[in-house]
Design an enzyme around this catalytic site. Structure first.
Site, PDB file in Angstrom:
ATOM      1  N   ASP A  64      96.425  27.139  53.414  1.00 39.63           N
ATOM      2  CA  ASP A  64      95.054  27.528  53.773  1.00 39.63           C
ATOM      3  C   ASP A  64      94.548  26.807  55.023  1.00 39.63           C
ATOM      4  OD1 ASP A  64      95.035  29.043  51.379  1.00 39.63           O
ATOM      5  OD2 ASP A  64      94.434  27.269  50.256  1.00 39.63           O
ATOM      6  N   GLU A 236      89.176  37.628  51.277  1.00 37.95           N
ATOM      7  CA  GLU A 236      88.783  36.211  51.198  1.00 37.95           C
ATOM      8  C   GLU A 236      89.067  35.513  52.526  1.00 37.95           C
ATOM      9  OE1 GLU A 236      91.113  34.952  47.883  1.00 37.95           O
ATOM     10  OE2 GLU A 236      93.015  35.068  48.957  1.00 37.95           O
TER      11      GLU A 236
END
Length: 561
Positions: A64, A236
């Site tokens: 991420d 997302e």
């Protein structure tokens, strides 16, 4: 002593409470002389041409990624879930050579991960910089929700979390517009009931930099994904960039597994409406043959940044697999150039594999072979520094000062705790990321006292790990053993044992080769003796265990009295 406060080298931020009290456990310490890690991946064997760099730029579990350009450099943060210190902050001048300078979660009183599974905790941080302040927004899953921390210096100290109680969901990020206004984006449930599992939306709200809270109306920018008629899942990781008057909204879509992708939309107004790019996705590996050589999978969750030459680049997560679907090194950070056409960004053409070697940014001055976080290398910690190297992590926040570099200079003293590796607290295990599919990790340590098991662990989760250890047998000799955990509600197995004459100093080694793993020992300066070979390393694979982390390795000791 160091341990729970090992990485808290900066003074606490103003207004922060006192550090959590720590005590030294009573168990006799186990003394480690050094720890060494070597990686030998085939993907990194080929010589690197001048002016090129290797992917991944951060090998091993660095998932991420989020990036920002500030003060003539670049700063990168990642998810660490329930590892501590959390959210590492990396610095680079050229996007290739990265050095960790701090952690956004570096004090024990900032967050508490006790009771959480390893893949909970801090998800998908996003970093931004505005008028002298660095901002990291994040979600503490199962232990507080969304929050923001700030710092003037990316090395720290970082503030205590400021919670965002009105915002649900995950993956918040900030956008600063040209007029100085700030906005908060994040993933959350849609306005009405979700139509299907994985139906999510991207929301936008104005953000007050004085109170560090959102305010005013909250609006949906994307409902479901770029093709809502196809029921897309898990939109997302949103980021907005303003380029040539366009607000470009970039998001991950498809979940963080093999269907992962990156999609973009744009608008002339920050509030929308946002129109999807006709050539979405701009990054994915889902359409490539599973049996390709040296596969890169799971590509997505990208963040874009502009270089000093005006060229854009994307950092994103992806995984390097073996045996089609397994990967022990977790989700790693990759770098690719971004091309712009008619105001739309693109990272990789359809059906193109993520390259391992490609031309470097034009301003890179140092040879990429010197990049410290990629390629084949050997890393050694002689435990002769006053504080632990930043590569080390704890499993959750330590409550005891069990890791000590001061009482025996030049050696690491671990004061064993009774917690096993399956605890939802903090075991006395120092964790370093596995960064290669083919690796060796070794250490030298003194034989432990009676009632103590000590050695090193290969750890994927509380239910999936190996422990190469030793303990005193009833005769005073040493019993060496390999333990393995393979799942919830399954008993820990002892796979091999060997009794050796009492020795003062021992060396232990774990060697991994994709889906196989082996364990060896040596007494003093003697030759290596294999205790167990050809064991199943898919036990340490994220695909098998679930969750979002990669395997880690390091010293572990357990109080069995």
């Amino acid at each position: 002593m160091i341990g729970a406060l090992a990485f808290a080298t900066q003074a606490p931020a103003a207004g922060a409470g006192p550090p959590a009290a720590v005590t030294t456990p009573a168990a006799p310490p186990v003394l480690y002389d050094w720890f060494e890690y070597t990686g030998r991946d085939r993907a990194f064997d080929a010589p690197l041409p001048d002016g090129h760099f290797r992917n991944p730029i951060l090998a091993g579990f660095h998932s991420d990624p989020s990036i920002v350009a500030a003060r003539g450099k670049f700063y990168l943060v990642h998810s660490t879930f329930t590892y501590f210190p959390g959210i590492p902050v990396f610095e680079s001048e050229d996007l290739v050579h990265w050095t960790q300078v701090g952690n956004a979660i570096h004090r024990p009183d900032q967050l508490d991960f006790d009771g959480l599974g390893l893949s909970r905790g801090v998800f998908a941080p996003a970093i931004e910089y505005h008028e002298g302040v660095f901002y990291v927004v994040n979600t503490a899953v199962d232990n507080g929700g969304n929050f923001i921390v700030t710092a003037r210096d990316p090395a720290g100290p970082w503030s205590d979390p400021v919670w965002l109680p009105e915002i649900g969901g995950i993956d918040p990020s900030l956008f600063f517009d040209d007029d100085g206004r700030a906005y908060l984006l994040n993933n959350d449930e849609p306005e009405g009931p979700p139509r299907y599992d994985g139906h999510r939306a991207i929301w936008l709200q104005a953000f007050d930099l004085d109170t560090l809270q959102p305010f005013g109306p909250r609006e949906v920018l994307v409902d479901g994904g770029v093709k809502p008629e196809e029921n897309p899942i898990w939109i997302e990781g949103p980021h907005i960039y303003k380029v040539d008057g366009w607000y470009v909204l970039s998001n991950a879509e498809g979940g963080t597994g093999p269907q992962h992708s990156q999609v973009v939309l744009r608008s002339r107004d920050v509030w929308g409406p946002y129109i999807p790019y006709a050539r979405n996705p701009i990054l994915t590996q889902r359409d490539l043959p599973e049996t390709r050589d040296l596969p890169v999978t799971n590509a997505g969750h990208a963040d874009l940044v502009e270089g000093p030459d005006g060229r854009w680049w994307a950092v994103f997560l992806a995984s390097r697999n073996y045996d089609v679907s397994h990967y022990n090194t977790g989700r790693e950070t990759f770098l690719l150039p971004v091309t712009w056409e008619d105001g739309w960004p693109s990272i990789l053409p359809p059906d193109a594999p993520v390259p391992y070697v490609l031309p470097a940014p034009s301003w890179m001055a140092r040879p990429a072979e010197q990049a410290p976080m990629t390629g084949n290398f050997t890393w050694r910690d002689a435990f002769d520094a006053p504080t632990l190297e930043r590569a080390w992590m704890f499993v959750r926040v330590p409550r005891h000062d069990w890791a000590d570099l001061a009482s025996h200079p030049g050696r690491l003293a671990i004061h064993p705790l009774p917690e096993g590796l399956d605890t939802l607290g903090n075991p006395s295990f120092l964790a370093r990321r596995q960064q290669h599919l083919v690796f060796e990790a070794s250490t030298a340590l003194a034989a432990p006292a009676t009632g103590i098991a000590a050695g090193m662990a290969a750890f994927q989760s509380g239910n999936h790990w190996y422990f190469l250890g030793m303990r005193r047998a009833g005769t005073g000799a040493l019993e060496l053993f390999v333990e393995r955990a393979t799942g919830v509600d399954r008993p820990v197995e002892t796979l091999a044992t060997q009794v050796v004459a009492t020795a003062t100093d021992m060396r232990l080694k774990i060697a991994g080769d994709e889906g196989r793993i082996a364990f060896a020992y040596a007494t003093g300066d003697g030759d290596w003796q294999w205790l167990l070979r050809d064991a199943d390393a898919t036990v340490l694979s994220t695909e098998r265990t679930g969750g979002f982390v990669g395997a880690t390795l390091g010293p572990y000791a357990r109080d069995e009295r």
